[in-house]
Motif scaffolding. Structure first.
Motif, PDB file in Angstrom:
ATOM      1  N   GLY A  37      76.882  26.041 -13.279  1.00 25.09           N
ATOM      2  CA  GLY A  37      76.721  26.350 -11.970  1.00 25.09           C
ATOM      3  C   GLY A  37      75.236  25.432 -11.774  1.00 25.09           C
ATOM      4  N   PHE A  38      74.603  25.654 -10.342  1.00 28.09           N
ATOM      5  CA  PHE A  38      73.477  25.201 -10.147  1.00 28.09           C
ATOM      6  C   PHE A  38      72.966  25.690  -8.621  1.00 28.09           C
ATOM      7  CE2 PHE A  38      76.480  22.458  -8.070  1.00 28.09           C
ATOM      8  CZ  PHE A  38      76.076  22.321  -6.472  1.00 28.09           C
ATOM      9  N   GLU A  39      71.694  25.404  -8.537  1.00 27.41           N
ATOM     10  CA  GLU A  39      71.400  26.077  -6.991  1.00 27.41           C
ATOM     11  C   GLU A  39      71.138  24.835  -6.161  1.00 27.41           C
ATOM     12  OE1 GLU A  39      67.606  28.573  -5.023  1.00 27.41           O
ATOM     13  OE2 GLU A  39      68.101  28.734  -7.130  1.00 27.41           O
ATOM     14  N   TYR A  40      71.766  25.177  -4.981  1.00 25.58           N
ATOM     15  CA  TYR A  40      71.546  24.217  -3.702  1.00 25.58           C
ATOM     16  C   TYR A  40      70.448  24.764  -3.098  1.00 25.58           C
ATOM     17  CZ  TYR A  40      72.722  22.514   1.061  1.00 25.58           C
ATOM     18  OH  TYR A  40      72.759  21.882   2.060  1.00 25.58           O
ATOM     19  N   THR A  41      69.439  24.119  -2.896  1.00 24.02           N
ATOM     20  CA  THR A  41      68.114  24.732  -2.320  1.00 24.02           C
ATOM     21  C   THR A  41      67.500  23.885  -1.029  1.00 24.02           C
ATOM     22  OG1 THR A  41      67.711  24.673  -4.749  1.00 24.02           O
ATOM     23  CG2 THR A  41      65.941  25.402  -3.246  1.00 24.02           C
ATOM     24  N   PRO A  42      68.292  24.156   0.145  1.00 21.40           N
ATOM     25  CA  PRO A  42      67.710  23.865   1.433  1.00 21.40           C
ATOM     26  C   PRO A  42      66.687  24.864   1.885  1.00 21.40           C
ATOM     27  CG  PRO A  42      69.758  24.750   1.894  1.00 21.40           C
ATOM     28  CD  PRO A  42      69.589  24.706   0.177  1.00 21.40           C
ATOM     29  N   MET A  43      65.592  24.264   2.462  1.00 21.77           N
ATOM     30  CA  MET A  43      64.606  25.178   2.742  1.00 21.77           C
ATOM     31  C   MET A  43      63.905  24.440   4.342  1.00 21.77           C
ATOM     32  SD  MET A  43      61.699  26.497   0.380  1.00 21.77           S
ATOM     33  CE  MET A  43      60.792  25.237  -0.007  1.00 21.77           C
ATOM     34  N   PRO A  44      64.799  24.524   5.245  1.00 21.24           N
ATOM     35  CA  PRO A  44      64.075  23.680   6.360  1.00 21.24           C
ATOM     36  C   PRO A  44      62.790  24.653   6.744  1.00 21.24           C
ATOM     37  CG  PRO A  44      66.106  24.803   6.893  1.00 21.24           C
ATOM     38  CD  PRO A  44      66.084  24.783   5.455  1.00 21.24           C
ATOM     39  N   GLU A  45      61.783  23.726   7.202  1.00 21.15           N
ATOM     40  CA  GLU A  45      60.558  24.378   7.694  1.00 21.15           C
ATOM     41  C   GLU A  45      60.166  25.613   6.765  1.00 21.15           C
ATOM     42  OE1 GLU A  45      60.279  23.816  12.257  1.00 21.15           O
ATOM     43  OE2 GLU A  45      62.255  24.496  11.837  1.00 21.15           O
ATOM     44  N   GLY A  46      60.359  25.558   5.372  1.00 17.34           N
ATOM     45  CA  GLY A  46      60.192  26.642   4.733  1.00 17.34           C
ATOM     46  C   GLY A  46      61.116  27.985   4.667  1.00 17.34           C
TER      47      GLY A  46
ATOM     48  N   GLY B  23      84.977  16.917 -14.766  1.00 10.84           N
ATOM     49  CA  GLY B  23      84.842  15.555 -14.873  1.00 10.84           C
ATOM     50  C   GLY B  23      83.496  15.142 -14.531  1.00 10.84           C
ATOM     51  N   ASP B  24      83.453  14.215 -13.698  1.00  2.15           N
ATOM     52  CA  ASP B  24      82.092  13.541 -13.320  1.00  2.15           C
ATOM     53  C   ASP B  24      81.463  14.201 -12.041  1.00  2.15           C
ATOM     54  OD1 ASP B  24      83.698  12.710 -11.365  1.00  2.15           O
ATOM     55  OD2 ASP B  24      83.336  10.540 -11.789  1.00  2.15           O
ATOM     56  N   THR B  25      81.750  15.384 -12.050  1.00  7.07           N
ATOM     57  CA  THR B  25      81.317  16.113 -10.686  1.00  7.07           C
ATOM     58  C   THR B  25      79.876  16.358 -11.035  1.00  7.07           C
ATOM     59  OG1 THR B  25      83.401  17.102 -10.089  1.00  7.07           O
ATOM     60  CG2 THR B  25      81.412  18.095  -9.505  1.00  7.07           C
ATOM     61  N   LEU B  26      78.850  16.271 -10.183  1.00  3.18           N
ATOM     62  CA  LEU B  26      77.589  16.243 -10.524  1.00  3.18           C
ATOM     63  C   LEU B  26      77.054  17.444  -9.255  1.00  3.18           C
ATOM     64  CD1 LEU B  26      75.955  13.066 -11.141  1.00  3.18           C
ATOM     65  CD2 LEU B  26      76.785  14.541 -12.643  1.00  3.18           C
ATOM     66  N   PRO B  27      75.725  18.256  -9.724  1.00  2.00           N
ATOM     67  CA  PRO B  27      75.437  19.143  -8.615  1.00  2.00           C
ATOM     68  C   PRO B  27      75.163  18.416  -7.375  1.00  2.00           C
ATOM     69  CG  PRO B  27      74.293  19.563 -10.750  1.00  2.00           C
ATOM     70  CD  PRO B  27      75.169  18.242 -10.775  1.00  2.00           C
ATOM     71  N   TYR B  28      75.361  19.120  -6.217  1.00  3.26           N
ATOM     72  CA  TYR B  28      74.903  18.581  -5.029  1.00  3.26           C
ATOM     73  C   TYR B  28      73.700  19.079  -4.478  1.00  3.26           C
ATOM     74  CZ  TYR B  28      75.607  17.496   0.062  1.00  3.26           C
ATOM     75  OH  TYR B  28      75.118  17.033   1.099  1.00  3.26           O
ATOM     76  N   GLY B  29      72.748  18.081  -4.019  1.00  2.00           N
ATOM     77  CA  GLY B  29      71.265  18.803  -3.613  1.00  2.00           C
ATOM     78  C   GLY B  29      71.028  18.793  -2.542  1.00  2.00           C
ATOM     79  N   ALA B  30      70.150  19.468  -1.952  1.00  2.00           N
ATOM     80  CA  ALA B  30      69.616  19.668  -0.276  1.00  2.00           C
ATOM     81  C   ALA B  30      68.935  18.281   0.048  1.00  2.00           C
ATOM     82  CB  ALA B  30      68.868  20.827  -0.292  1.00  2.00           C
ATOM     83  N   LEU B  31      68.341  17.467  -0.679  1.00  2.00           N
ATOM     84  CA  LEU B  31      67.847  16.128  -0.410  1.00  2.00           C
ATOM     85  C   LEU B  31      69.202  15.389   0.334  1.00  2.00           C
ATOM     86  CD1 LEU B  31      65.668  15.385  -3.155  1.00  2.00           C
ATOM     87  CD2 LEU B  31      64.958  16.327  -1.020  1.00  2.00           C
ATOM     88  N   GLY B  32      70.429  15.695  -0.132  1.00  3.32           N
ATOM     89  CA  GLY B  32      71.480  15.027   0.552  1.00  3.32           C
ATOM     90  C   GLY B  32      71.699  15.529   1.874  1.00  3.32           C
ATOM     91  N   SER B  33      71.695  16.794   1.991  1.00  2.00           N
ATOM     92  CA  SER B  33      71.911  17.556   3.379  1.00  2.00           C
ATOM     93  C   SER B  33      71.263  18.977   3.121  1.00  2.00           C
ATOM     94  CB  SER B  33      73.063  17.436   4.074  1.00  2.00           C
ATOM     95  OG  SER B  33      73.197  18.080   5.053  1.00  2.00           O
ATOM     96  N   GLN B  34      70.559  19.386   4.151  1.00  3.92           N
ATOM     97  CA  GLN B  34      70.243  21.062   4.133  1.00  3.92           C
ATOM     98  C   GLN B  34      71.096  21.688   4.988  1.00  3.92           C
ATOM     99  OE1 GLN B  34      65.877  21.855   3.846  1.00  3.92           O
ATOM    100  NE2 GLN B  34      65.713  20.220   5.210  1.00  3.92           N
ATOM    101  N   ASP B  35      72.069  20.962   5.546  1.00 11.42           N
ATOM    102  CA  ASP B  35      73.322  21.838   6.372  1.00 11.42           C
ATOM    103  C   ASP B  35      74.085  22.289   5.421  1.00 11.42           C
ATOM    104  OD1 ASP B  35      75.569  22.684   8.024  1.00 11.42           O
ATOM    105  OD2 ASP B  35      75.278  20.943   9.160  1.00 11.42           O
ATOM    106  N   PRO B  36      74.485  23.798   5.205  1.00  8.50           N
ATOM    107  CA  PRO B  36      75.222  24.434   4.219  1.00  8.50           C
ATOM    108  C   PRO B  36      76.987  23.791   4.588  1.00  8.50           C
ATOM    109  CG  PRO B  36      73.820  25.923   5.094  1.00  8.50           C
ATOM    110  CD  PRO B  36      73.620  24.744   5.846  1.00  8.50           C
ATOM    111  N   GLU B  37      77.107  23.242   5.666  1.00 12.22           N
ATOM    112  CA  GLU B  37      78.525  22.642   5.850  1.00 12.22           C
ATOM    113  C   GLU B  37      78.893  21.382   4.817  1.00 12.22           C
ATOM    114  OE1 GLU B  37      80.464  23.129   9.741  1.00 12.22           O
ATOM    115  OE2 GLU B  37      78.607  23.224  10.461  1.00 12.22           O
ATOM    116  N   ARG B  38      77.894  20.681   4.631  1.00 14.49           N
ATOM    117  CA  ARG B  38      77.876  19.896   3.789  1.00 14.49           C
ATOM    118  C   ARG B  38      78.078  20.120   2.220  1.00 14.49           C
ATOM    119  NH1 ARG B  38      75.813  14.939   5.841  1.00 14.49           N
ATOM    120  NH2 ARG B  38      76.445  14.009   3.654  1.00 14.49           N
ATOM    121  N   LEU B  39      77.564  21.228   2.071  1.00 13.19           N
ATOM    122  CA  LEU B  39      77.954  21.761   0.462  1.00 13.19           C
ATOM    123  C   LEU B  39      79.087  22.250   0.541  1.00 13.19           C
ATOM    124  CD1 LEU B  39      76.942  22.881  -2.357  1.00 13.19           C
ATOM    125  CD2 LEU B  39      76.361  25.114  -0.790  1.00 13.19           C
ATOM    126  N   TRP B  40      79.801  23.099   1.485  1.00 12.12           N
ATOM    127  CA  TRP B  40      80.965  23.425   1.598  1.00 12.12           C
ATOM    128  C   TRP B  40      82.320  22.032   1.709  1.00 12.12           C
ATOM    129  CZ3 TRP B  40      80.214  26.687   6.313  1.00 12.12           C
ATOM    130  CH2 TRP B  40      79.070  27.792   6.078  1.00 12.12           C
TER     131      TRP B  40
END
Length: 629
Positions: free
Chosen positions: A192-201, A218-235
């Motif tokens: 597991g990992f933590e996805y950590t979006p924090m828009p404006e704190g 496989g080669d799946t890597l953790p998804y970061g909030a620097l990629g997007s802070q929108d939870p729909e992108r995580l989904w």
């Protein structure tokens, strides 16, 4: 070349060595016998950080994933600040959920040869500060948190190519360690990992938990909030993972209490209205919510539940500002910040849109950044390594982790744990129980809670509550449809933790939507200790259980509560045409908080505003009632 030099320093420190293989083959789960129905509750923590998290390492944590897993399995380890640490009882499962963004970066910065950083003023400055003093390391971490909130982190930490290279190496080694400590039937270690979006704190964090063996991932890597802070992108990332691997994954929102109303907002991240597609995806991807942890309790708030006399638990210090304490949180934001209100909003959306995005179960976990998954008041190792058990004045000290002073050490809770009713202690069985929401949260004590709903129960069914519950009804997390106009009936039991306090009461919290389309709530006391002398008042409330806490000794008297409470309850205010949910809250008798044990240990005088006595609790997942179409 400098990039590789810096990373080599980190990976060398993380190299796994000297540990015998415990169990590296998840296929051995097939050799574990699953029971006919969930007969046992399994205890775990789905939210633990090790020295691979940028903030945990910056706060001083020097314990790796192996130490975290050894501790969770019941072994004694030495905490970062030198104290011996051991659980009185092992856990059954663990999810190490290090932050995906800049995973391992602070360790790499500190341990890199200085010459490798000479051309990068940001990293060189941080390297020098971290190696100079503990205070310097804490300042760096505060800057990192603030930079993440404002989107001002240096590109050397956010460059996608470099991030992928760094994360891939760490993730592979982490998977090896997790597999070596996974022992189907005895102890379950999850990826597991933590996805950590924090828009404006504002906190929009999620723990992401995989059902699968690292090889299948496989080669799946953790998804970061620097990629997007929108939870729909995580989904979308989760959708792609399942499509590409045939695996399974879920996400667990946490700390909605410091989200400034954004965790359970009635619109999407971009402000557009919630639609049916959003609801379907969110309900699938986020079947459970972490309702209690070290950074406060997110069940409800006195502003939202003025008639609930127990609504203030874990609120102090956390309701004034968002996660980074860069923005105040006005009371009008609380509706999107607390779980009970979210459950009510879910009912409103069911009527308005035809589906419920907030149909979730409840768990607790620690969010400890010390690698130590402990939620015991008398064994609390703090939020982070600068606040561990042998830090004398940790309850008094301000926690300056954002851009301004916000909270003190005593605001942190020693909380909580995830309780899962599963058919075996395996990745598959525990994950599947979470997906069907047959889980509950506690603030630390390991009381056993059962909750079944149905239309055919009678008071006699409490004699064989579990078998009858499964045979004639649904467990916590389930759905009740229609019922020919008859009220749903519930079987409820709670057994005290033998190492904790006896029980004060069982309550049922009901939410529903009235004829005007507005959601409502009510708290029912349904079973309690000393029932011969404690009688319900006309307002439905009970006299308080006696407070037997002795603050000079850190003790209490379990004779004032009940070791077990069992009851049959039927909704007296039921209306067949109203959508509703019901969940159980179990309260212990009053006990001391962790600052009291610190005061006794270090001969301290605690400030008057420190909460010294509380009633620990459990929250079941809800059961939902839907009228017949």
């Amino acid at each position: 070349m400098r990039k590789h030099l810096m990373w080599a320093a980190c990976t060398a420190a993380l190299a796994f060595s000297g540990c015998s293989k415990i169990n590296g083959d998840d296929s051995e789960s097939a050799n574990v016998t699953n029971t006919e129905y969930p007969e046992q509750v399994f205890w775990g923590d789905t939210h633990l950080h090790t020295d691979n998290s940028i903030d945990a390492f910056g706060f001083g944590n020097r314990l790796d994933a192996e130490a975290a897993l050894r501790f969770a399995r019941g072994e004694e380890v030495t905490a970062t600040k030198g104290a011996k640490a051991k659980l009185s009882r092992p856990l059954d499962f663990l999810v190490i959920a290090d932050h995906s963004d800049a995973m391992g970066a602070t360790k790499a910065i500190m341990e890199a040869p200085r010459i490798a950083l000479l051309t990068n003023k940001f990293l060189l400055r941080w390297h020098d500060m971290m190696n100079e003093s503990e205070e310097g390391s804490l300042r760096v971490t505060a800057e990192l948190i603030d930079g993440a909130a404002k989107g001002t982190l240096p590109t050397s930490l956010t460059d996608p190519a470099e991030t992928r290279e760094r994360t891939a190496d760490l993730w592979e080694k982490h998977g090896e360690i997790v597999n070596q400590y996974n022992e189907p039937g005895k102890f379950t270690a999850f990826m597991g990992f933590e996805y950590t979006p924090m828009p404006e704190g504002d906190n929009l964090h999620r723990v992401v938990m995989f059902r699968d063996d690292p090889e299948k991932m496989g080669d799946t890597l953790p998804y970061g909030a620097l990629g997007s802070q929108d939870p729909e992108r995580l989904w979308s990332y989760m959708d792609a993972y399942e499509e590409n691997t045939g695996g399974k994954v879920l996400a667990i929102p946490h700390n909605s209490n410091v989200s400034n109303g954004r965790m359970f907002a009635m619109n999407k991240f971009d402000g557009s209205p919630i639609d049916a597609a959003y609801i379907k995806t969110r309900a699938l991807r986020e079947p459970i919510v972490e309702v209690t942890q070290i950074k406060g309790d997110s069940e409800t708030h006195p502003f939202l539940s003025p008639n609930d006399e127990f609504a203030s638990f874990g609120v102090a210090g956390w309701d004034r500002c968002n996660l980074s304490c860069t923005r105040d949180m006005p009371p009008e934001s609380y509706g999107g910040s607390y779980v009970r209100e979210a459950l009510k909003r879910g009912l409103e959306l069911t009527l308005a849109v035809g589906a419920n995005p907030f149909k979730f179960g409840m768990i607790g976990s620690t969010d400890s950044h010390t690698s130590l998954a402990t939620a015991d008041e008398n064994n609390f190792f703090g939020k982070h390594s600068a606040n561990e058990a042998n830090i004398t004045r940790r309850a008094h000290e301000p926690q300056n982790l954002g851009t301004r002073e916000g909270r003190f050490g005593w605001h942190y809770l020693s909380s909580g744990y995830a309780a899962v009713w599963a058919t075996s202690n395996t990745r598959e069985a525990i994950f599947d129980a979470m997906m069907r929401r047959e889980v509950y949260a506690t603030t630390g004590p390991r009381m056993q809670v059962r909750f079944f709903g149905g239309f055919d129960f009678s008071s006699d069914d409490t004699e064989n509550l579990v078998k009858t519950g499964y045979a004639k009804g649904v467990p916590m997390g389930g759905d009740l449809q229609g019922g020919d106009g008859e009220a749903p009936k519930f079987l409820i039991s709670a057994l005290m933790d033998p190492e904790s306090a006896s029980l004060d009461r069982i309550q049922v919290i009901k939410g529903w939507v009235d004829a005007s389309g507005q959601s409502q709530e009510k708290v029912y006391n349904v079973s309690w200790s000393d029932a011969e002398t404690r009688k319900l008042g006309a307002d439905g409330k009970l006299p308080a259980v006696p407070n037997t806490v002795d603050l000079t000794k850190g003790t209490w008297d379990n004779a004032t509560g009940a070791p077990e409470l069992v009851t049959f309850w039927e909704d007296p205010d039921f209306r067949a045409d109203q959508n509703a949910f019901y969940y159980v809250r179990v309260l212990e008798i009053p006990t001391p908080t962790w600052p009291v044990y610190d005061a006794l240990k270090f001969s301290l005088t605690l400030p008057d505003d420190v909460i010294k006595i509380q009633q620990e609790r459990a929250y079941s997942s809800p059961i939902w009632y839907t009228p017949k179409a």
